[in-house]
Every structure is written in C-alpha cells, then in structure tokens.
Design an enzyme around this catalytic site. Structure first.
Site, short mmCIF file in Angstrom:
data_model
loop_
_atom_site.label_atom_id
_atom_site.label_comp_id
_atom_site.label_asym_id
_atom_site.label_seq_id
_atom_site.Cartn_x
_atom_site.Cartn_y
_atom_site.Cartn_z
N PRO A 156 0.70 -1.04 0.05
CA PRO A 156 0.04 -0.10 0.09
C PRO A 156 0.90 1.35 0.06
O PRO A 156 1.94 1.31 -0.09
CB PRO A 156 -0.90 -0.05 1.31
CG PRO A 156 -0.03 -0.99 2.12
CD PRO A 156 1.06 -1.71 1.39
N LYS A 181 4.13 -5.14 -6.87
CA LYS A 181 3.13 -4.10 -7.69
C LYS A 181 3.11 -3.03 -6.40
O LYS A 181 2.11 -3.38 -5.42
CB LYS A 181 2.12 -4.68 -8.01
CG LYS A 181 1.23 -4.19 -9.06
CD LYS A 181 0.56 -2.59 -8.72
CE LYS A 181 -0.48 -2.75 -7.72
NZ LYS A 181 -0.77 -1.30 -7.36
N PRO A 182 3.87 -1.72 -6.55
CA PRO A 182 3.47 -0.81 -5.37
C PRO A 182 2.40 -0.10 -5.58
O PRO A 182 1.59 -0.39 -6.65
CB PRO A 182 4.70 0.02 -5.64
CG PRO A 182 5.13 -0.12 -7.13
CD PRO A 182 4.60 -1.38 -7.58
N SER A 215 -6.65 -2.94 -9.61
CA SER A 215 -7.73 -3.85 -10.53
C SER A 215 -7.03 -4.29 -11.73
O SER A 215 -7.47 -5.32 -12.50
CB SER A 215 -8.95 -2.93 -10.89
OG SER A 215 -8.56 -1.76 -11.54
N GLY A 234 -2.96 -4.52 2.49
CA GLY A 234 -3.75 -3.47 1.88
C GLY A 234 -5.23 -3.57 2.52
O GLY A 234 -5.33 -4.13 3.83
N GLY A 239 -8.02 -7.61 -0.18
CA GLY A 239 -7.45 -8.89 0.19
C GLY A 239 -8.42 -10.01 -0.26
O GLY A 239 -7.79 -11.11 -0.62
N GLU A 256 -1.77 -8.96 5.19
CA GLU A 256 -1.98 -8.08 6.35
C GLU A 256 -2.91 -6.89 5.76
O GLU A 256 -2.86 -6.06 4.89
CB GLU A 256 -0.37 -7.44 6.25
CG GLU A 256 0.81 -8.13 6.51
CD GLU A 256 0.96 -8.69 7.91
OE1 GLU A 256 0.01 -8.22 8.58
OE2 GLU A 256 2.08 -9.46 8.23
N GLY A 258 -6.64 -4.83 7.40
CA GLY A 258 -6.95 -3.36 8.43
C GLY A 258 -6.94 -3.74 9.92
O GLY A 258 -6.58 -4.91 10.30
N CYS A 290 -2.41 0.73 9.41
CA CYS A 290 -3.16 -0.34 9.75
C CYS A 290 -3.15 -0.80 11.48
O CYS A 290 -4.31 -1.07 11.94
CB CYS A 290 -2.80 -1.77 9.12
SG CYS A 290 -0.74 -1.78 9.38
N GLN A 336 -9.89 9.68 -0.17
CA GLN A 336 -9.78 9.31 1.27
C GLN A 336 -10.37 10.15 2.43
O GLN A 336 -10.79 10.15 3.45
CB GLN A 336 -8.12 8.98 1.70
CG GLN A 336 -7.87 8.44 2.89
CD GLN A 336 -8.29 7.04 3.31
OE1 GLN A 336 -8.63 6.39 2.20
NE2 GLN A 336 -8.14 6.51 4.50
N GLU A 389 -13.05 0.18 10.51
CA GLU A 389 -11.41 0.97 10.22
C GLU A 389 -12.04 2.32 9.57
O GLU A 389 -12.57 2.36 8.55
CB GLU A 389 -10.79 0.13 9.27
CG GLU A 389 -9.35 0.97 9.24
CD GLU A 389 -8.23 -0.05 8.59
OE1 GLU A 389 -8.79 -0.44 7.51
OE2 GLU A 389 -7.20 -0.30 9.07
N PHE A 391 -9.30 4.77 8.81
CA PHE A 391 -8.11 5.06 8.24
C PHE A 391 -7.76 6.58 8.11
O PHE A 391 -7.40 7.16 7.21
CB PHE A 391 -7.87 4.31 6.94
CG PHE A 391 -6.76 3.47 6.81
CD1 PHE A 391 -6.03 2.94 7.40
CD2 PHE A 391 -5.79 3.99 5.65
CE1 PHE A 391 -4.79 2.13 7.27
CE2 PHE A 391 -4.62 3.27 5.42
CZ PHE A 391 -4.13 2.55 6.12
P1 NAD Z 1 -5.82 -1.14 -1.10
O1 NAD Z 1 -6.52 -2.63 -0.73
O2 NAD Z 1 -6.75 -0.48 -2.00
O3 NAD Z 1 -4.59 -1.16 -1.88
C1 NAD Z 1 -3.41 -1.85 -1.57
C2 NAD Z 1 -2.60 -2.32 -2.76
O4 NAD Z 1 -3.46 -3.28 -3.16
C3 NAD Z 1 -2.14 -1.38 -3.58
O5 NAD Z 1 -1.00 -1.69 -4.37
C4 NAD Z 1 -3.32 -1.47 -4.82
O6 NAD Z 1 -3.02 -1.28 -5.98
C5 NAD Z 1 -3.64 -3.13 -4.64
N1 NAD Z 1 -5.11 -3.56 -5.18
C6 NAD Z 1 -6.18 -2.99 -5.14
N2 NAD Z 1 -6.96 -3.60 -5.46
C7 NAD Z 1 -6.45 -4.63 -5.95
C8 NAD Z 1 -6.94 -6.10 -6.44
N3 NAD Z 1 -8.24 -6.39 -6.97
N4 NAD Z 1 -6.06 -7.04 -6.86
C9 NAD Z 1 -4.80 -6.95 -6.28
N5 NAD Z 1 -4.24 -5.91 -5.82
C10 NAD Z 1 -5.15 -4.81 -5.69
O7 NAD Z 1 -5.63 -0.57 0.15
P2 NAD Z 1 -5.12 0.87 0.40
O8 NAD Z 1 -6.31 1.95 0.37
O9 NAD Z 1 -4.15 1.17 -0.65
O10 NAD Z 1 -4.61 1.08 1.77
C11 NAD Z 1 -5.47 1.05 2.87
C12 NAD Z 1 -5.76 -0.34 3.29
O11 NAD Z 1 -4.86 -1.02 3.67
C13 NAD Z 1 -6.41 -0.02 4.89
O12 NAD Z 1 -7.41 -1.03 5.14
C14 NAD Z 1 -5.18 -0.51 5.91
O13 NAD Z 1 -5.70 -1.03 7.24
C15 NAD Z 1 -4.86 -1.60 5.09
N6 NAD Z 1 -3.04 -1.65 5.41
C16 NAD Z 1 -2.92 -2.65 6.15
C17 NAD Z 1 -1.53 -2.79 6.61
C18 NAD Z 1 -0.95 -4.17 7.41
O14 NAD Z 1 0.20 -4.16 7.56
N7 NAD Z 1 -1.92 -4.92 7.95
C19 NAD Z 1 -0.33 -1.88 6.43
C20 NAD Z 1 -0.82 -0.68 5.51
C21 NAD Z 1 -2.20 -0.97 5.07
#
Ligand code: NAD
Length: 487
Positions: A156, A181-182, A215, A234, A239, A256, A258, A290, A336, A389, A391
């Site tokens: 993320p 994939k960042p 996506s 994420g 997830g 990992e 939320g 998170c 956000q 959450e 965030f």
């Molecule tokens: P997100 O899930 O939208 O994005 C995270 C990553 O996943 C990004 O790189 C995004 O491009 C990718 N992604 C999005 N949709 C995808 C899909 N369908 N297939 C594969 N990859 C995909 O989350 P965000 O908005 O970027 O981050 C916020 C969330 O992440 C919060 O819920 C937070 O709690 C969680 N988070 C958790 C941790 C942890 O260690 N537990 C750390 C940081 C963030």
C-alpha cells in the site's frame, strides 16, 4: 530527487530483468502531491502483459543466477543495500514526504526503519536452517527450508519505503526472486530504493517491479499461474479479491489487512505515560496506519477525567505541510478525505459527540487534503465508527465497567491486529494479554506495528500469516522433508 523522479517523468517505472522500461500501453498515472493537490510526476500503468514479462524474468532468475548465489552472498548484498539506502536517507525522506504528505521528520525515521529491514534480513539470510528428525532405524530424515521460487508482493501507499523493505528484504534473504506491485498513490521511494539494490549488485530479474492500478497489474499478479507465493498488504476488500484470484492456482498467501486496534486504559494506569502514546498511535501518519490505535477504552471511574486530558492534547495538535514537521500531514488523496469526513459527519449526525478537534496550520494550502485529528465520545458500542476502520486521525473513546467488560469490548470488532494495555497490575497485564484477540499486544507502551524484529500480523479480518522478525523467513520459505535409507 534523483532518478526516482526521472524514471517517473519518463514513465520508465517498470523494472523488468534489471532494466527500467515503460509499460506496454504507454498510459500514465498521475502522481499527486497531497499537500497541494498538484500532479508533480507520472508513473506507468502496467498491464497483464507487463506482469507476464516480469514474472518470466523472475522465474529465470530464480532458476538461474539466484539459485546459484549462496545465502552468505545474498546476506552481504542486502547489507550493502542497507548501507546505500542509509547514504541516500535524506534524499529518500524528501521524496517520501512529498509523495505521501507525511512530516519530513517522520519520513526520515521511516527510511531508518527501511534500512533496518535490509540489515536484519541481510544478517539472517545464512541462518535459515532446517533440522534433523529422529526416524526409523537405518533412515536419516531431514527437513530443509527452501525458497518458494517466485514471490509476488502487493503493497500500500501509507508507508511505501517501509513496506518495500518489510516485504522484499525477507523474500530475497530466503532466496526468492520477486515481482512487486507498489501502490498507485505513492511509490517513488520504492523505485529509487530498487535502483539502490541494483547498485548494490542485485542480479537482473531477482527484483521486478510493475507499477499500475490494483484492478489491473495487481489483479493480474495475484491471478498469475507462475507465482509461488503472494504477500498482500492493503484493505480487507482487495485482500478478498487477492485470495479469490490466488485460489485459482492454490497459491499460498500472507495477508496484512486493516485494524480497529484498542488501547485499554485501566483505572490504575500511569496516564501521564499513556497519554502521548495513545495520541501518537492515532495521529501518526494521519491515522493511515493499519495498526493505528483508533479506539481508546477507558475505565468508567476515570473516563471523564482522562477524556478531558485527551481532548486538551488533541486541541494543541497542528496538521500541515511536511516541512512544518507538524503532528501529521494530509490524507493521501481526495477520495480518502471524503471517506473520513463522511464517516465522522454521519456519526455526529447520529448522536456521536465531537469532543475535540486539532487545528490545520495557517500556512497549509487550501487545496491540500488536510483533516484535523478528531476525538469522538459518546460512541455507541456497535456504531460503525466504533467497529469499522476509518483510516484517518479519528479516535473513538468508550468507557468500560470492569476487566471482563474491557476484554469483551476490545474483542468486539471483526479485526484483531494490535492491542495496547495500560495498567500497573502485573497479573491483569498477563490475563488481558492472553484474552484479547490480537496479533500483537503492547503492555504500558504502544509501537504501532512493532519493531522490525517482532512478528506482526493479524487474526480475523486483519488477515493471516506473519511478516517481520524471523517469522517472515518461515513464511517466505517452504519445508522439504528428505528421507534417506542407508545400509
Ligand atoms: P488497497 O487494498 O486499495 O490497496 C493496497 C494495494 O493493493 C495497492 O497496491 C493496490 O493497487 C492493490 N490492489 C487494489 N485492488 C487490488 C486487486 N483487486 N488485486 C490486487 N491488488 C489490488 O488499500 P489502500 O487503500 O491502498 O490501503 C489502505 C488499507 O490497507 C487499509 O485498510 C489498511 O488498514 C490496510 N493496510 C494494512 C497494513 C497491514 O500491515 N496490516 C498496512 C498498511 C495498510
């Protein structure tokens, strides 16, 4: 800002087989400075075809050069990378602060944490040992640890450099070749650090990066048939999609997700010590952590008194641009901001009380996504703001009656990432630590997410599997049992 910005401006943000390249489609994603709502760079929008190329390069490296690189040499390479990252720490912190909006001082501290990941896993690379198993007479049984092969990493935007180190350093230490994939919202430090790994001597194909949308590139990576292991950090929603895609090929995952982490403050707590830790745990990174401590559960007998002290501290905090080194910076993007503001406004509309808000610095640009930290009280236990959450920098305060009630309240969400316990009673510390449903427990302290050395991960909707510490090396490798009969 060096080559990360250069790469981004030329859209050469894909790293495949040791070369920076543009994506197949030549389509760009804007990189926006959240403090000013201004586009200052672009990254490439990688496609499924780009992911294919990256996975193929990783597979070649995994079967070739990297398989023939000893654990000792892998460790030395990671240690060299750590030194190079440290040498470039100020440059990296400046990029991170602009890309995410976080205070410069915080960004600089996070580069130190990133360095620690490379040091820690560099030192551990040649200590991934197997074991001998007592077995039948005339047989020798051993369990050896092997790399998975090609690992996929989806990270993320909230701590880009730290997440890169946390995910990539153990994967490479264990002998995997990786495809990363960042996040599309912030990834410039990731690109710069990847170049530093190449400068440290990482062979082509061992680390590959595909920038792009979740996506598209993210979905293609998690559904790829030639990936042996996925680590995803994420949202729970993404997830779920990653798990569904991975299930098609039975690819193992670590997730990992939320959290809605509680800080439980008992009536005998040292509140002078707890107060700054509780505030920092929700305000750091504008609550976009998170493991943010987003619920403070206070013994009813001290609730009014301690809520007033929390409120006074919230009112003193300021939010502003990274250079101001305020308590926190803006949220990552407009979406956000709207989400956080919408959740708080809805809660207030339904009777939740706004106890205190911080202020936005007078020199903060109007266009920036600044949201003042907010303390909420009178929160019904089952209200969405108490269990879901946010965030963002929003702290919900709830009173509890006794120890059993405190534990029940702590466990009353579907998440389970981190718990803070504040009490001077040693027996209570142990009892509560054992009863809370949580991946980490901090007693009379709170380190959001913990140190590099500490296994980290969740239960329930917070995900499964463990990163950090030596536990990450177990996840990033697989046991092979070898039984040999001898005469
Ligand atoms: P997100 O899930 O939208 O994005 C995270 C990553 O996943 C990004 O790189 C995004 O491009 C990718 N992604 C999005 N949709 C995808 C899909 N369908 N297939 C594969 N990859 C995909 O989350 P965000 O908005 O970027 O981050 C916020 C969330 O992440 C919060 O819920 C937070 O709690 C969680 N988070 C958790 C941790 C942890 O260690 N537990 C750390 C940081 C963030």
């Amino acid at each position: 800002m060096g080559s990360a910005l250069h790469c981004a401006q030329t859209m050469q943000t894909l790293l495949i087989d040791g070369l920076w390249c543009t994506p197949d489609s030549e389509t760009a994603i804007d990189v926006i400075d959240p403090s000013h709502d201004k586009t200052f760079s672009t990254i490439g929008r990688g496609s499924a075809a780009d992911v294919d190329r990256a996975v193929a390069a990783a597979r070649r490296a995994s079967l070739g050069v990297w398989r023939n690189t000893s654990a000792l040499e892998r460790g030395r390479l990671l240690a060299r990378a750590a030194s190079l990252i440290l040498e470039h720490a100020d440059e990296l912190a400046a990029i991170e602060a602009r890309d995410t909006g976080k205070p410069l001082r915080q960004a600089r501290a996070e580069i130190d944490v990133t360095v620690r990941y490379f040091e820690f896993y560099g030192g551990a690379a040649d200590k991934v040992a197997g074991h001998v198993i007592p077995f039948l007479q005339g047989h020798q049984a051993i369990a050896v640890r092997e790399p998975h092969g090609v690992t996929a990493h989806i990270i993320p935007w909230n701590y880009p450099a730290v997440m890169f180190g946390r995910s990539i350093a153990p994967a490479l230490a264990a002998g995997n070749a990786a495809v990363l994939k960042p996040a599309e919202d912030a990834c410039l430090t990731v690109l710069r650090i990847a170049q530093l790994l190449i400068d440290a001597g990482l062979p082509p194909g061992v680390l590959n990066i595909v920038t792009g949308l979740g996506s598209e590139a993210g979905a293609a990576l998690s559904a790829h048939p030639d990936i042996d292991f996925i680590t995803f950090t994420g949202s729970p929603q993404a997830g779920t999609l990653v798990q569904q895609a991975a299930a098609l090929h039975h690819t193992p995952c670590v997730l990992e997700l939320g959290g809605k982490s509680p800080q439980i403050v008992f009536d005998d707590a040292d509140f002078d010590a707890a107060l700054p830790a509780i505030v920092n745990a929700i305000v750091q990174n504008a609550g976009q952590t998170c493991s943010a401590g987003s619920r403070v559960l206070i013994a009813r007998s001290r609730y009014d008194e301690w809520l007033a002290r929390l409120a006074a501290t919230f009112r003193e905090l300021k939010v502003g641009v990274p250079e101001g080194n305020h308590a926190c910076g803006p949220l990552i993007n407009r979406r956000q901001w709207q989400r956080v503001a919408g959740l708080v406004d809805a809660a207030i509309g339904e009777g939740v009380e706004r106890i205190a808000t911080s202020s936005i610095a007078s020199d903060a640009p109007q266009a920036g996504y600044f949201y003042a930290p907010t303390l909420l009280g009178n929160v019904p236990r089952t209200h969405p703001i108490a269990i879901e959450e946010v965030f963002g920098p929003v702290l919900c305060a709830l009173p509890f009656d006794d120890e059993d009630d405190a534990v029940a309240l702590a466990n009353a969400t579907s998440y389970g990432l981190v718990t803070g316990v504040w009490t001077r009673d040693g027996s209570r510390q142990s009892r509560v630590a054992r009863q809370v449903r949580s991946g980490q427990v901090f007693i009379n302290c709170y380190g959001a997410g913990g140190g590099v050395e500490l296994p980290f991960g969740g239960v329930g909707k917070s995900g499964y599997g463990r990163e950090k510490g030596l536990a990450a090396l177990d996840e990033m490798s697989v046991i092979k049992t070898v039984v040999q009969r001898y005469e």
